[in-house]
Design a protein around this motif. Sequence first.
Motif, PDB file in Angstrom:
ATOM      1  N   GLU A 110      22.937  59.662  48.328  1.00 25.35           N
ATOM      2  CA  GLU A 110      21.214  58.737  48.251  1.00 25.35           C
ATOM      3  C   GLU A 110      21.028  59.388  46.200  1.00 25.35           C
ATOM      4  O   GLU A 110      20.415  58.543  46.048  1.00 25.35           O
ATOM      5  CB  GLU A 110      20.517  59.058  48.496  1.00 25.35           C
ATOM      6  CG  GLU A 110      20.635  58.291  49.863  1.00 25.35           C
ATOM      7  CD  GLU A 110      20.934  57.089  50.678  1.00 25.35           C
ATOM      8  OE1 GLU A 110      20.116  56.103  49.068  1.00 25.35           O
ATOM      9  OE2 GLU A 110      22.205  56.539  51.142  1.00 25.35           O
ATOM     10  N   ASN A 155      25.627  55.494  46.100  1.00 22.57           N
ATOM     11  CA  ASN A 155      26.128  55.217  47.448  1.00 22.57           C
ATOM     12  C   ASN A 155      26.903  54.665  46.647  1.00 22.57           C
ATOM     13  O   ASN A 155      28.365  54.263  47.345  1.00 22.57           O
ATOM     14  CB  ASN A 155      25.328  54.076  48.147  1.00 22.57           C
ATOM     15  CG  ASN A 155      24.432  54.577  49.436  1.00 22.57           C
ATOM     16  OD1 ASN A 155      24.829  55.458  50.088  1.00 22.57           O
ATOM     17  ND2 ASN A 155      23.410  53.577  49.531  1.00 22.57           N
ATOM     18  N   GLU A 194      18.475  48.050  42.186  1.00 22.24           N
ATOM     19  CA  GLU A 194      18.743  48.097  43.790  1.00 22.24           C
ATOM     20  C   GLU A 194      20.270  46.694  43.572  1.00 22.24           C
ATOM     21  O   GLU A 194      20.896  46.367  45.131  1.00 22.24           O
ATOM     22  CB  GLU A 194      18.030  48.011  44.867  1.00 22.24           C
ATOM     23  CG  GLU A 194      17.095  49.540  45.163  1.00 22.24           C
ATOM     24  CD  GLU A 194      18.367  50.721  44.869  1.00 22.24           C
ATOM     25  OE1 GLU A 194      19.553  51.086  46.005  1.00 22.24           O
ATOM     26  OE2 GLU A 194      18.458  51.069  43.559  1.00 22.24           O
ATOM     27  N   THR A 251      23.429  46.727  42.093  1.00 26.95           N
ATOM     28  CA  THR A 251      24.273  48.221  43.239  1.00 26.95           C
ATOM     29  C   THR A 251      25.269  47.243  44.276  1.00 26.95           C
ATOM     30  O   THR A 251      26.251  47.740  44.607  1.00 26.95           O
ATOM     31  CB  THR A 251      23.578  49.397  43.423  1.00 26.95           C
ATOM     32  OG1 THR A 251      22.509  50.406  42.118  1.00 26.95           O
ATOM     33  CG2 THR A 251      23.730  50.624  44.488  1.00 26.95           C
ATOM     34  N   GLU A 252      24.363  46.695  44.742  1.00 30.48           N
ATOM     35  CA  GLU A 252      24.212  45.980  46.467  1.00 30.48           C
ATOM     36  C   GLU A 252      25.606  45.008  45.799  1.00 30.48           C
ATOM     37  O   GLU A 252      27.035  44.911  46.168  1.00 30.48           O
ATOM     38  CB  GLU A 252      23.179  44.872  46.812  1.00 30.48           C
ATOM     39  CG  GLU A 252      24.241  44.553  48.114  1.00 30.48           C
ATOM     40  CD  GLU A 252      22.878  43.760  48.996  1.00 30.48           C
ATOM     41  OE1 GLU A 252      23.147  43.553  49.375  1.00 30.48           O
ATOM     42  OE2 GLU A 252      21.872  44.179  48.594  1.00 30.48           O
ATOM     43  N   HIS A 254      29.117  46.907  44.939  1.00 28.14           N
ATOM     44  CA  HIS A 254      29.616  47.065  45.495  1.00 28.14           C
ATOM     45  C   HIS A 254      29.958  46.240  46.781  1.00 28.14           C
ATOM     46  O   HIS A 254      30.695  46.140  47.504  1.00 28.14           O
ATOM     47  CB  HIS A 254      28.810  47.353  47.532  1.00 28.14           C
ATOM     48  CG  HIS A 254      28.633  48.857  46.208  1.00 28.14           C
ATOM     49  ND1 HIS A 254      26.446  49.654  46.775  1.00 28.14           N
ATOM     50  CD2 HIS A 254      28.948  50.014  45.169  1.00 28.14           C
ATOM     51  CE1 HIS A 254      26.852  50.715  45.913  1.00 28.14           C
ATOM     52  NE2 HIS A 254      28.131  51.434  45.483  1.00 28.14           N
ATOM     53  N   THR A 267      29.797  43.968  49.921  1.00 31.48           N
ATOM     54  CA  THR A 267      28.811  43.548  50.542  1.00 31.48           C
ATOM     55  C   THR A 267      28.337  44.703  51.800  1.00 31.48           C
ATOM     56  O   THR A 267      28.957  46.092  51.369  1.00 31.48           O
ATOM     57  CB  THR A 267      28.814  42.696  52.196  1.00 31.48           C
ATOM     58  OG1 THR A 267      30.416  43.620  52.780  1.00 31.48           O
ATOM     59  CG2 THR A 267      29.323  41.331  51.610  1.00 31.48           C
ATOM     60  N   LEU A 268      27.147  44.566  51.796  1.00 33.90           N
ATOM     61  CA  LEU A 268      26.639  46.804  52.101  1.00 33.90           C
ATOM     62  C   LEU A 268      27.327  46.569  53.834  1.00 33.90           C
ATOM     63  O   LEU A 268      27.555  47.777  54.029  1.00 33.90           O
ATOM     64  CB  LEU A 268      25.563  46.999  52.594  1.00 33.90           C
ATOM     65  CG  LEU A 268      24.103  47.887  53.049  1.00 33.90           C
ATOM     66  CD1 LEU A 268      24.410  48.755  52.026  1.00 33.90           C
ATOM     67  CD2 LEU A 268      22.878  47.587  53.295  1.00 33.90           C
ATOM     68  N   ARG A 269      27.454  45.728  54.368  1.00 32.02           N
ATOM     69  CA  ARG A 269      28.115  46.268  56.303  1.00 32.02           C
ATOM     70  C   ARG A 269      29.705  46.713  55.449  1.00 32.02           C
ATOM     71  O   ARG A 269      30.100  47.692  56.609  1.00 32.02           O
ATOM     72  CB  ARG A 269      28.766  45.162  56.659  1.00 32.02           C
ATOM     73  CG  ARG A 269      29.088  44.621  58.097  1.00 32.02           C
ATOM     74  CD  ARG A 269      29.171  43.455  58.370  1.00 32.02           C
ATOM     75  NE  ARG A 269      29.474  43.705  59.061  1.00 32.02           N
ATOM     76  CZ  ARG A 269      31.446  43.153  59.611  1.00 32.02           C
ATOM     77  NH1 ARG A 269      31.804  42.924  58.524  1.00 32.02           N
ATOM     78  NH2 ARG A 269      31.752  43.079  60.703  1.00 32.02           N
ATOM     79  N   LEU A 277      30.428  48.203  52.644  1.00 31.77           N
ATOM     80  CA  LEU A 277      30.642  50.017  52.952  1.00 31.77           C
ATOM     81  C   LEU A 277      30.115  50.896  53.735  1.00 31.77           C
ATOM     82  O   LEU A 277      30.443  52.109  53.292  1.00 31.77           O
ATOM     83  CB  LEU A 277      28.855  49.820  51.369  1.00 31.77           C
ATOM     84  CG  LEU A 277      28.895  51.306  50.920  1.00 31.77           C
ATOM     85  CD1 LEU A 277      30.333  51.671  49.539  1.00 31.77           C
ATOM     86  CD2 LEU A 277      27.766  50.877  50.108  1.00 31.77           C
ATOM     87  N   GLU A 278      28.950  50.266  54.312  1.00 29.25           N
ATOM     88  CA  GLU A 278      28.583  51.297  55.961  1.00 29.25           C
ATOM     89  C   GLU A 278      30.519  51.251  56.980  1.00 29.25           C
ATOM     90  O   GLU A 278      30.112  52.354  57.006  1.00 29.25           O
ATOM     91  CB  GLU A 278      28.016  50.401  56.122  1.00 29.25           C
ATOM     92  CG  GLU A 278      26.572  50.671  55.862  1.00 29.25           C
ATOM     93  CD  GLU A 278      26.014  52.033  55.564  1.00 29.25           C
ATOM     94  OE1 GLU A 278      26.361  53.261  55.904  1.00 29.25           O
ATOM     95  OE2 GLU A 278      26.084  51.997  54.194  1.00 29.25           O
ATOM     96  N   TYR A 329      36.898  50.093  48.210  1.00 22.99           N
ATOM     97  CA  TYR A 329      35.627  50.678  48.246  1.00 22.99           C
ATOM     98  C   TYR A 329      35.889  52.439  47.358  1.00 22.99           C
ATOM     99  O   TYR A 329      35.351  52.765  47.101  1.00 22.99           O
ATOM    100  CB  TYR A 329      35.013  50.942  49.672  1.00 22.99           C
ATOM    101  CG  TYR A 329      34.560  49.486  49.649  1.00 22.99           C
ATOM    102  CD1 TYR A 329      33.200  49.228  48.750  1.00 22.99           C
ATOM    103  CD2 TYR A 329      35.156  48.310  49.883  1.00 22.99           C
ATOM    104  CE1 TYR A 329      32.413  47.891  49.257  1.00 22.99           C
ATOM    105  CE2 TYR A 329      33.905  47.364  50.395  1.00 22.99           C
ATOM    106  CZ  TYR A 329      32.708  46.853  50.093  1.00 22.99           C
ATOM    107  OH  TYR A 329      32.506  45.968  50.138  1.00 22.99           O
TER     108      TYR A 329
END
Length: 265
Positions: free
Chosen positions: A34, A68, A148, A151-152, A155, A157-159, A161-162, A202
């Motif tokens: 983080e 992240n 933020e 940043t998103e 990346h 999609t946040l999905r 990345l997770e 990623y």
Amino acid sequence: MRAEYENVLDDHLGKIHFTYVNTWDELLPAHWHEHLEIIYVLGGEITASINDVSYELKKGDIFLVNSNDIHYTHTHEDARYYLLQIPPEMRENRKSTNRADDLYDQLRDVFRKIAGFYEEKKEGYHLLVLSAVYRLLYFLYTEGIRSEEDTETAHGTLRDLERMKLCMEFVREHYGERISLADAAGLLSITPEHFCRLFRKYTGQTFLAYVNQIRMEHFHTDLLETDKNITFLLDKNGITNYKGFLRKFKEAYGESPKEVRRRKN
């Protein structure tokens, strides 16, 4: 690998870290956190990567990693750098009003002052270093680096990345076992082809390269901290292609496992 660390600032909550690092052939596999992370290179060479972009860093370069971002570093021979890590709550969540090169110039100016304090080492120089670090923190808090939203967008999609983080955690927990591409893709319920594209996007590397980096990291630690024979350690860390792995190990650390262990003693 040998490493020396001097923690200059480590607040009582363990959230802000400023450290002087001197390492020899240190490989830190792809990871994320983080914190905003800034590396200022004092000497030597460092290969660094953020997501799918690699950089060759040398003296005077700044490497900035946003929250992240998936990144890794590999120092070559004798490398020295400052490492500053700042938690999200210490930064303004807005776009910077300055051009990127202006921001980097100002950051570089503060780091150079810190390096000067270290070189002179006058009585009480640690206080001067701390004052410069806090000036740097104030600058980052008021000027900002990236919002933020930016940043998103960087990346994707946040999905996704997770999902990559879930896969990387799986490898870190099971690196000593047999791990196949199909296993990783199945974990995310996607096809191997789709998984390969996402993983490279990623992390900037193939899934196999990442698995081997994790195994190499643990093998290297075992090599230095135990007296177990090399074949045993290869098996322990899930390494089956001995010849190929040992070649990669020498490329990464500049020496064979036997030479690394001999130098330790």
